[in-house]
Design a protein around this motif. Structure first.
Motif, mmCIF file in Angstrom:
data_model
loop_
_atom_site.group_PDB
_atom_site.id
_atom_site.type_symbol
_atom_site.label_atom_id
_atom_site.label_comp_id
_atom_site.label_asym_id
_atom_site.label_seq_id
_atom_site.Cartn_x
_atom_site.Cartn_y
_atom_site.Cartn_z
ATOM 1 N N PHE A 50 -0.314 11.375 -4.118
ATOM 2 C CA PHE A 50 -0.484 11.696 -2.638
ATOM 3 C C PHE A 50 0.654 11.095 -1.952
ATOM 4 N N ASP A 51 1.070 11.712 -0.649
ATOM 5 C CA ASP A 51 2.046 11.229 0.089
ATOM 6 C C ASP A 51 1.396 10.780 1.548
ATOM 7 N N ASP A 52 0.902 9.678 1.454
ATOM 8 C CA ASP A 52 0.215 9.303 2.631
ATOM 9 C C ASP A 52 0.475 7.845 2.740
ATOM 10 N N GLU A 53 0.549 7.467 4.130
ATOM 11 C CA GLU A 53 1.055 5.941 4.353
ATOM 12 C C GLU A 53 -0.177 5.181 5.146
ATOM 13 N N PHE A 54 0.205 3.827 4.963
ATOM 14 C CA PHE A 54 -0.831 3.046 5.604
ATOM 15 C C PHE A 54 -0.558 2.944 7.133
ATOM 16 N N GLU A 55 -1.636 2.657 7.802
ATOM 17 C CA GLU A 55 -1.348 2.251 9.190
ATOM 18 C C GLU A 55 -2.875 1.814 9.809
ATOM 19 N N VAL A 56 -2.856 1.124 10.834
ATOM 20 C CA VAL A 56 -4.030 0.466 11.474
ATOM 21 C C VAL A 56 -4.689 1.370 12.567
ATOM 22 N N LEU A 57 -5.950 1.669 12.460
ATOM 23 C CA LEU A 57 -6.681 2.602 13.169
ATOM 24 C C LEU A 57 -7.432 1.772 14.207
ATOM 25 N N ASN A 58 -6.995 1.880 15.570
ATOM 26 C CA ASN A 58 -7.728 1.335 16.711
ATOM 27 C C ASN A 58 -8.028 -0.066 16.559
ATOM 28 N N ASP A 59 -6.740 -0.643 15.896
ATOM 29 C CA ASP A 59 -6.849 -2.166 15.966
ATOM 30 C C ASP A 59 -7.818 -2.668 15.242
ATOM 31 N N ARG A 60 -8.429 -1.872 14.599
ATOM 32 C CA ARG A 60 -9.865 -2.544 13.767
ATOM 33 C C ARG A 60 -10.005 -2.127 12.281
ATOM 34 N N PHE A 61 -9.200 -1.196 11.776
ATOM 35 C CA PHE A 61 -9.455 -0.677 10.520
ATOM 36 C C PHE A 61 -7.851 -0.446 9.772
ATOM 37 N N LEU A 106 0.782 -1.022 -0.064
ATOM 38 C CA LEU A 106 0.044 -0.053 0.054
ATOM 39 C C LEU A 106 0.655 1.177 0.056
ATOM 40 N N ASN A 107 2.109 1.081 0.614
ATOM 41 C CA ASN A 107 2.991 2.460 0.709
ATOM 42 C C ASN A 107 3.578 2.757 -0.594
ATOM 43 N N ASN A 108 3.510 1.818 -1.542
ATOM 44 C CA ASN A 108 4.382 1.640 -2.750
ATOM 45 C C ASN A 108 3.352 2.570 -3.874
ATOM 46 N N ALA A 109 3.883 3.533 -4.547
ATOM 47 C CA ALA A 109 2.746 4.318 -5.543
ATOM 48 C C ALA A 109 2.628 3.287 -6.586
ATOM 49 N N SER A 110 1.340 3.059 -7.222
ATOM 50 C CA SER A 110 0.890 2.553 -8.360
ATOM 51 C C SER A 110 0.086 3.141 -9.155
ATOM 52 N N PRO A 111 0.153 4.415 -9.695
ATOM 53 C CA PRO A 111 -0.609 5.268 -10.429
ATOM 54 C C PRO A 111 -1.247 4.403 -11.787
ATOM 55 N N THR A 112 -2.331 4.709 -11.941
ATOM 56 C CA THR A 112 -2.935 4.296 -13.396
ATOM 57 C C THR A 112 -2.193 4.530 -14.481
ATOM 58 N N GLY A 113 -1.686 3.488 -15.323
ATOM 59 C CA GLY A 113 -0.585 3.530 -16.178
ATOM 60 C C GLY A 113 0.945 3.621 -15.998
ATOM 61 N N PHE A 114 1.140 3.510 -14.460
ATOM 62 C CA PHE A 114 2.401 3.590 -14.149
ATOM 63 C C PHE A 114 2.679 2.583 -12.973
ATOM 64 N N GLU A 115 1.868 1.197 -13.015
ATOM 65 C CA GLU A 115 1.725 0.416 -12.057
ATOM 66 C C GLU A 115 2.928 -0.447 -11.817
ATOM 67 N N THR A 116 4.057 -0.612 -12.457
ATOM 68 C CA THR A 116 5.194 -1.494 -12.782
ATOM 69 C C THR A 116 5.630 -1.779 -11.223
ATOM 70 N N PRO A 117 5.920 -0.592 -10.321
ATOM 71 C CA PRO A 117 6.660 -1.213 -9.250
ATOM 72 C C PRO A 117 5.669 -1.808 -8.241
ATOM 73 N N GLY A 118 4.871 -1.469 -8.253
ATOM 74 C CA GLY A 118 3.618 -2.473 -7.242
ATOM 75 C C GLY A 118 3.487 -3.685 -7.803
ATOM 76 N N GLN A 119 3.294 -3.945 -9.007
ATOM 77 C CA GLN A 119 3.112 -5.220 -9.620
ATOM 78 C C GLN A 119 4.363 -6.070 -9.573
ATOM 79 N N LYS A 120 5.706 -5.583 -9.546
ATOM 80 C CA LYS A 120 6.491 -6.301 -9.142
ATOM 81 C C LYS A 120 6.775 -6.810 -7.671
#
Length: 360
Positions: free
Chosen positions: A163-174, A16-30
């Motif tokens: 956007f520069d926003d990263e993954f986290e777990v909220l309230n151990d639930r989401f 999720l922290n890796n960027a994979s914008p439409t048309g430029f998905e290669t890094p996430g796909q790897k």
């Protein structure tokens, strides 16, 4: 059976922290392919970057489980003489959330940092007090004084912006972050591959685990790969709206609540016999689920698979999501677990040469 493990969540965070914008998905796909390689027999990648892992590839009967890999983003559209950057959408990006967001501009020289600027509240008086973000007035500031300086940074028209926003777990639930739509689906089908391997499930057909590109601009990756695989059945997973949040109309968008289970959609593209098979799997294994209806199209890759190759029986399993197409999308951990479990159990109810025709 460990549906989600600590190692799984470590992969999810990285993915999720890796960027994979439409048309430029290669890094996430790897990243995704490297994760599923131990659990598959073969794989291939198409010309536009859709990745397909295959289990039991020599079988004649072909079943697809699918998610899409791309995330919404922006393109550099214009660089002003003062050094500000105007943008256009790449997919369904929301201009309302842009002001004050940090961004990454992806250039041939690497990432350039910037922000979506916005006039201070102190300067917005009279008519300007009503100023609201629009595609015409949002802009990016990279700290430059001129167009030439921006270009010297490696930025040009057509550079993609995330956007520069990263993954986290909220309230151990989401699970929370950007691009849960729909890399969370990619995570779910990857976990299905892992579980099939670890539980030593032998399917009587070839399973194609598809992480498709370019869904956000018209289901394009799914259209291409459906014509290549020519599947006999397809189970697609995507996200739907968790409508139990402020300002969302349940009357208009349906009654779907996070934590109450995956959403199963009724729609013209959804094959009733395959849908019933999935419902029976849920009932037999006591997997909670919810129901919704789409009047014409699902708006997901389900439509692309269903109407390909003279018709492919297809169904949609959706993950309820808060705040879709923002940087704080939220999915309930239990729903993610149940999406994985429901796909895993449904696959085991499909027979070799399964006949999905309504009558014959």
């Amino acid at each position: 059976m460990n549906i989600i493990t600590p190692a799984s969540e470590e992969f999810l965070a990285q993915y999720l922290n890796n960027a994979s914008p439409t048309g430029f998905e290669t890094p996430g796909q790897k990243l995704w392919l490297d994760y599923i390689k131990p659990y598959i027999d073969d794989y291939f990648v198409d010309n536009y970057g859709t990745v397909v892992g295959v289990i039991n590839p020599t079988a004649d009967y072909r079943v697809v489980i699918e998610a899409h890999a791309d995330e919404i983003s922006w393109f550099v559209h214009q660089i002003t003489k003062e050094g500000y950057i105007k943008v256009i959408r790449n997919g369904g990006s929301d201009h309302m959330i842009a002001p004050s967001k940090r961004v990454n501009i992806h250039t041939p020289q690497g990432i350039v940092r910037g922000v979506f600027g916005w006039p201070a509240i102190h300067t917005r008086h009279g008519e300007n007090a009503k100023l609201a973000p629009s595609l015409d007035n949002i802009f990016i500031d990279v700290g430059a004084d001129s167009k030439e300086e921006v270009e010297e940074m490696g930025i040009h028209v057509g550079c993609v912006i995330t956007f520069d926003d990263e993954f986290e777990v909220l309230n151990d639930r989401f699970y929370m972050g950007r691009a849960l739509d729909n890399r969370m689906g990619g995570f779910c089908i990857a976990e299905v591959a892992r579980l099939l391997h670890e539980e030593q499930v032998k399917l009587p057909f070839a399973l194609y685990i598809v992480n498709a590109v370019q869904e956000e601009v018209g289901l394009r990756g799914a259209q291409m790969i459906a014509n290549r695989i020519k599947p006999h059945a397809a189970i697609v997973t995507d996200v739907c709206h968790n409508t139990h949040t402020p300002l969302v109309s349940i009357a208009k968008h349906g009654d779907i609540k996070g934590g109450d289970g995956p959403d199963l959609t009724y729609a013209p593209a959804v094959h009733n016999k395959l849908l019933q098979l999935i419902i029976e799997a849920a009932q037999e294994k006591e997997i909670p689920f919810q129901r919704s209806a789409s009047s014409r199209i699902t708006g997901t890759d389900t439509d692309a698979f269903a109407y390909s190759n003279a018709g492919v029986p297809s169904a949609l399993i959706s993950l309820p999501l808060k705040y879709m197409h923002t940087t704080v999308e939220m999915a309930h951990k239990e729903d993610v677990k149940h999406v994985i479990q429901l796909i895993f159990e449904s696959l085991q109810k499909i027979e070799n040469q399964h006949d999905f025709r309504y009558f014959h």
